[in-house]
Design a protein around this motif. Structure first.
Motif, PDB file in Angstrom:
ATOM      1  N   ALA A 186      -0.295 -83.589  29.233  1.00 45.04           N
ATOM      2  CA  ALA A 186       0.411 -83.099  29.652  1.00 45.04           C
ATOM      3  C   ALA A 186       0.092 -82.974  30.885  1.00 45.04           C
ATOM      4  O   ALA A 186       0.546 -83.260  31.690  1.00 45.04           O
ATOM      5  N   ALA A 187      -1.721 -82.284  31.267  1.00 48.06           N
ATOM      6  CA  ALA A 187      -1.768 -82.429  32.653  1.00 48.06           C
ATOM      7  C   ALA A 187      -2.126 -83.871  33.278  1.00 48.06           C
ATOM      8  O   ALA A 187      -1.542 -83.586  34.534  1.00 48.06           O
ATOM      9  N   ILE A 188      -2.349 -84.648  32.163  1.00 50.62           N
ATOM     10  CA  ILE A 188      -2.442 -86.279  32.878  1.00 50.62           C
ATOM     11  C   ILE A 188      -1.531 -86.171  33.472  1.00 50.62           C
ATOM     12  O   ILE A 188      -1.098 -87.586  34.128  1.00 50.62           O
ATOM     13  N   ALA A 189      -0.291 -86.188  32.450  1.00 48.57           N
ATOM     14  CA  ALA A 189       1.235 -86.578  33.345  1.00 48.57           C
ATOM     15  C   ALA A 189       1.910 -86.080  33.854  1.00 48.57           C
ATOM     16  O   ALA A 189       2.052 -87.003  34.911  1.00 48.57           O
ATOM     17  N   ARG A 190       1.368 -84.937  34.263  1.00 49.69           N
ATOM     18  CA  ARG A 190       2.351 -84.708  35.787  1.00 49.69           C
ATOM     19  C   ARG A 190       1.256 -84.540  36.895  1.00 49.69           C
ATOM     20  O   ARG A 190       2.053 -85.370  37.629  1.00 49.69           O
ATOM     21  N   LEU A 191       0.267 -85.364  36.498  1.00 54.44           N
ATOM     22  CA  LEU A 191      -0.481 -85.843  38.165  1.00 54.44           C
ATOM     23  C   LEU A 191      -0.080 -87.591  37.680  1.00 54.44           C
ATOM     24  O   LEU A 191      -0.074 -87.624  38.950  1.00 54.44           O
ATOM     25  N   ASN A 192      -0.001 -88.427  36.722  1.00 53.75           N
ATOM     26  CA  ASN A 192       0.456 -89.267  37.143  1.00 53.75           C
ATOM     27  C   ASN A 192       2.092 -89.308  37.902  1.00 53.75           C
ATOM     28  O   ASN A 192       1.885 -90.187  38.502  1.00 53.75           O
ATOM     29  N   ASP A 193       2.965 -88.231  37.422  1.00 56.06           N
ATOM     30  CA  ASP A 193       4.397 -88.353  37.415  1.00 56.06           C
ATOM     31  C   ASP A 193       4.368 -87.783  39.148  1.00 56.06           C
ATOM     32  O   ASP A 193       5.241 -88.665  39.614  1.00 56.06           O
ATOM     33  N   ARG A 194       3.170 -87.136  39.004  1.00 53.35           N
ATOM     34  CA  ARG A 194       3.374 -86.529  40.813  1.00 53.35           C
ATOM     35  C   ARG A 194       2.154 -88.124  41.510  1.00 53.35           C
ATOM     36  O   ARG A 194       3.329 -88.096  42.539  1.00 53.35           O
ATOM     37  N   LEU A 195       1.671 -88.604  40.948  1.00 48.02           N
ATOM     38  CA  LEU A 195       1.366 -89.813  42.015  1.00 48.02           C
ATOM     39  C   LEU A 195       2.656 -90.654  41.931  1.00 48.02           C
ATOM     40  O   LEU A 195       3.333 -92.040  43.093  1.00 48.02           O
TER      41      LEU A 195
END
Length: 111
Positions: free
Chosen positions: A8-17
């Motif tokens: 979920a943390a990785i997904a949030r960071l990817n979504d931000r980019l």
């Protein structure tokens, strides 16, 4: 970090980019770069607004890749992870302090 929390943390960071262009680099392939400006804008908008993640297109729940139909072509966007400071150490995609995200947007036929 638990596996589901980590993803979920990785997904949030990817979504931000993907949605803002912040905290990483975005590259267009030669094929996308050669498109008319209106088509490039449509491609970028489709990537930025993409939210149709499913278990079929997001196996690991990290929001790191998808195929999108835009007008008369298909594009693929993919996020890769690199060490933020060229330390040679493996980046940790869940830790923005150690990881530089690089997203490439390409025509499907360029993959």
């Amino acid at each position: 970090m638990l596996d589901t929390a980590r993803r979920a943390a990785i997904a949030r960071l990817n979504d931000r980019l993907r949605s803002t262009g912040e905290d990483g680099w975005i590259f267009l392939s030669a094929g996308v770069a050669a498109l008319p400006n209106a088509a490039k804008d449509a491609d970028m908008r489709a990537v930025r607004l993409f939210a149709a993640f499913t278990p079929d297109n997001d196996l690991h729940g990290e929001h790191d890749c998808a195929v999108v139909a835009v007008e008369d072509h298909r594009i693929i966007w993919k996020i890769d992870y690199h060490p933020r400071y060229r330390s040679g150490a493996d980046p940790d995609p869940a830790d923005p302090a150690t990881t530089k995200r690089v997203m490439t947007i390409m025509l499907a036929e360029e993959y």
